[in-house]
Motif scaffolding. Sequence first.
Motif, mmCIF file in Angstrom:
data_model
loop_
_atom_site.group_PDB
_atom_site.id
_atom_site.type_symbol
_atom_site.label_atom_id
_atom_site.label_comp_id
_atom_site.label_asym_id
_atom_site.label_seq_id
_atom_site.Cartn_x
_atom_site.Cartn_y
_atom_site.Cartn_z
ATOM 1 N N GLU A 103 -0.662 1.831 -9.570
ATOM 2 C CA GLU A 103 0.376 1.174 -8.773
ATOM 3 C C GLU A 103 0.592 1.888 -7.437
ATOM 4 O O GLU A 103 0.745 1.241 -6.396
ATOM 5 N N VAL A 104 0.578 3.210 -7.458
ATOM 6 C CA VAL A 104 0.750 3.984 -6.224
ATOM 7 C C VAL A 104 -0.437 3.758 -5.291
ATOM 8 O O VAL A 104 -0.275 3.582 -4.082
ATOM 9 N N SER A 105 -1.636 3.730 -5.852
ATOM 10 C CA SER A 105 -2.830 3.492 -5.045
ATOM 11 C C SER A 105 -2.808 2.110 -4.400
ATOM 12 O O SER A 105 -3.119 1.957 -3.208
ATOM 13 N N ASP A 153 -0.190 0.250 -3.751
ATOM 14 C CA ASP A 153 0.863 0.213 -2.741
ATOM 15 C C ASP A 153 0.379 0.851 -1.443
ATOM 16 O O ASP A 153 0.656 0.344 -0.352
ATOM 17 N N PHE A 154 -0.352 1.956 -1.556
ATOM 18 C CA PHE A 154 -0.921 2.627 -0.380
ATOM 19 C C PHE A 154 -1.895 1.703 0.345
ATOM 20 O O PHE A 154 -1.852 1.565 1.578
ATOM 21 N N ILE A 155 -2.768 1.049 -0.399
ATOM 22 C CA ILE A 155 -3.740 0.128 0.199
ATOM 23 C C ILE A 155 -3.026 -1.015 0.919
ATOM 24 O O ILE A 155 -3.355 -1.365 2.056
ATOM 25 N N ASP A 156 -2.037 -1.582 0.255
ATOM 26 C CA ASP A 156 -1.325 -2.737 0.825
ATOM 27 C C ASP A 156 -0.553 -2.371 2.089
ATOM 28 O O ASP A 156 -0.592 -3.092 3.085
ATOM 29 N N ARG A 157 0.150 -1.272 2.050
ATOM 30 C CA ARG A 157 1.052 -0.937 3.158
ATOM 31 C C ARG A 157 0.344 -0.314 4.350
ATOM 32 O O ARG A 157 0.801 -0.453 5.483
ATOM 33 N N THR A 158 -0.757 0.367 4.109
ATOM 34 C CA THR A 158 -1.486 0.982 5.231
ATOM 35 C C THR A 158 -2.459 0.017 5.888
ATOM 36 O O THR A 158 -2.718 0.098 7.085
ATOM 37 N N ARG A 169 -11.548 3.299 -13.297
ATOM 38 C CA ARG A 169 -10.593 3.331 -12.179
ATOM 39 C C ARG A 169 -11.139 2.560 -10.983
ATOM 40 O O ARG A 169 -10.379 1.897 -10.273
ATOM 41 N N VAL A 170 -12.436 2.647 -10.750
ATOM 42 C CA VAL A 170 -13.045 1.857 -9.673
ATOM 43 C C VAL A 170 -12.886 0.376 -9.971
ATOM 44 O O VAL A 170 -12.475 -0.405 -9.105
ATOM 45 N N ALA A 211 -7.940 -5.446 -8.711
ATOM 46 C CA ALA A 211 -6.600 -5.706 -8.195
ATOM 47 C C ALA A 211 -6.585 -5.998 -6.701
ATOM 48 O O ALA A 211 -5.733 -6.745 -6.213
ATOM 49 N N ARG A 212 -7.523 -5.390 -5.971
ATOM 50 C CA ARG A 212 -7.586 -5.579 -4.520
ATOM 51 C C ARG A 212 -9.044 -5.719 -4.094
ATOM 52 O O ARG A 212 -9.908 -4.970 -4.546
#
Length: 286
Positions: free
Chosen positions: A157-159, A161-166, A192-193, A199-200
Amino acid sequence: MPVTSLNDIVRPAFEERYGVPAINIVNDLTLEGVLEGAVEAKSPLIVQTSVKTVRSVGAPVLAAMWRAMTAGIEVPVALHLDHCPDRAVVTECLRNGWNSVLFDASALPVQENLALTIEVVREAREYGAQVEGEIEAITGIEDGHGSDEEAARESLEVSLDFIDRTGVDVFAPSIGNAHGAYKEAPVLDYDRVSQLVSARDIPIALHGGSGLSSEQFRELISRGAAKVNISTALKETFMKSSLEHLAQAERIDRWDPPTLFDDVSQAVRTLVIDLAKEFGSAGRGA
């Protein structure tokens, strides 16, 4: 074919599931060798420079070498700044023609990293450049940057969020990979990959590629690792081929620098050709 954007190189690789060699050069000879290898293999290529190389050679000199050696090149190539925590170096490289950067604030808390990366993405877009992002330090020291201590991994989830916001174009997760020579076979978190890609729709950068097995490369590339970083293997090839040539020169007492350059350049070209075949990028840049 002119120098092209990182996105135009990694997006087809991501969609068609092959990997593009992203190779850290250290001087003019290695730059020339990796470019010649890519042309011979008909492979797209990402040329990478560390902060250490930028500082030792100089961004304007590296940029002039890059422009001269890629004039009229026949395969897609991009110039990428690898693992840079220094905003001033990021700006200097963007101004001098790098079209991709990895702003590495992984040593900072995630929210601080996120805020700074947003600023870097905004700056890069002003130059038409792309950005690779990471929130977890990759284990190992490379060109004076990093740590041998394994960093904690953030949640999915943190990863995301980082991808989306940056708005980063490529994401580099920590999956048990490491910079430098592996002391033992790494245990990689392949899932994990897959989770990130599911997800993205974002290409994954694989760091610590030197020393992974062909099976590990194939598995990670098949899951979305479109950018495959190679640094240690290039350095070893460059220095060991130099050492072998110099030992032979000493034996026969013949000291001819151009033959040294030829041998080293051929070794570098062969490395790139072999990597392109292994990653599936050979023939993709025609």
